[in-house]
Design a protein around this motif. Structure first.
Motif: not given
Length: 248
Positions: A2-4, A53-56, A80-82, A232-237
């Motif tokens: 499950a998601a964090l 690096g992760l955007y976040g 995941h938590p990371d 984690g993952p982000i969707v955007g325009v």
């Protein structure tokens, strides 16, 4: 898997600008709805920057967008938590995480789940086993779950009398992928209420749940950008700065 879970997000006010988003009331509940034209809008997924690096955060993507700004964004799939994606994840056609087809714990594993597949001219929500069988070529893809609407029907495990409520977000698409509609609830809702909004109000045949522990929206045109712990993952325009800010 499950998601964090994180604390509830807060809104960070931004200067006004044109927005693909609007607030809609339906059956006593409020939703913010953001519609995207995949053929005209620069719709993409974001996970790591050019240095790995992760955007976040929405703000990190904005800072890295040379000459462009986010006009819309939301979290896009469980992780995941990371902050590694739980299931299938593609960026520019490169696989970051494999497709997961088996049932499992948490909302992600409540089959059927699905994949949001983005290409230059279309974007489609595809149920996972159908996605595996079709093997579509996606420029970007993120897997999440459960499906909210499958071929015009609600997920079979959604109960009208459920008492489980969360701030939830997700995406629905037309069958041919010419419209992608992103939704976040503005108060806690059940899965049945959330899925019904996609099916009955938006009349979309396919819809996918993104999350209910971490649900955040970036909509500068509504003077809104939710913040909190890293995502984690982000969707955007993305849009050129001079198209999103007068005189920019």
């Amino acid at each position: 898997m499950a998601a964090l879970g994180f604390a509830a997000a807060c809104a960070w006010p931004l200067s006004g600008q044109a927005s693909p988003c609007e607030d809609i009331d339906h059956e006593g509940l409020s939703y913010t709805v953001c519609e995207v034209d995949p053929a005209a809008d620069d719709l993409r997924l974001f996970l790591t920057d050019e240095n790995g690096g992760l955007y976040g955060s929405f703000q990190a993507i904005d800072r890295a967008a040379n000459g462009e700004k986010l006009v819309f964004a939301m979290n896009a799939g469980m992780y995941h938590p990371d902050r590694r994606p739980v299931g299938q994840y593609l960026e520019e056609g490169e696989e970051v995480m494999r497709l997961v087809t088996n049932a499992g714990p948490g909302n992600f594993g409540m089959l059927p789940n699905g994949v949001f597949c983005i290409n230059d001219n279309d974007a489609r929500v595809i149920e996972t086993l159908r996605y595996e069988a079709e093997a579509p070529e996606c420029r970007y893809a993120t897997q999440s779950g459960p499906m909210l609407v499958i071929d015009g029907e609600l997920h079979p495990r959604f109960l009208p009398d459920s008492t489980s409520r969360n701030i939830r977000n997700g995406v629905g698409t037309t069958q041919d992928g010419d419209r992608a509609v992103f939704v976040i609830a503005n108060q806690p809702v059940t899965f049945h209420e959330f899925g019904s909004f996609f099916r009955d109000y938006l009349e979309l045949p396919q819809a996918l749940y993104f999350d209910g522990n971490v649900s955040r929206l970036h909509a500068p045109g509504l003077n809104r950008s939710d913040f909190g712990f890293a995502m984690g993952p982000i969707v955007g325009v993305l849009s050129p700065v001079d198209e999103t800010r007068p005189g920019g």
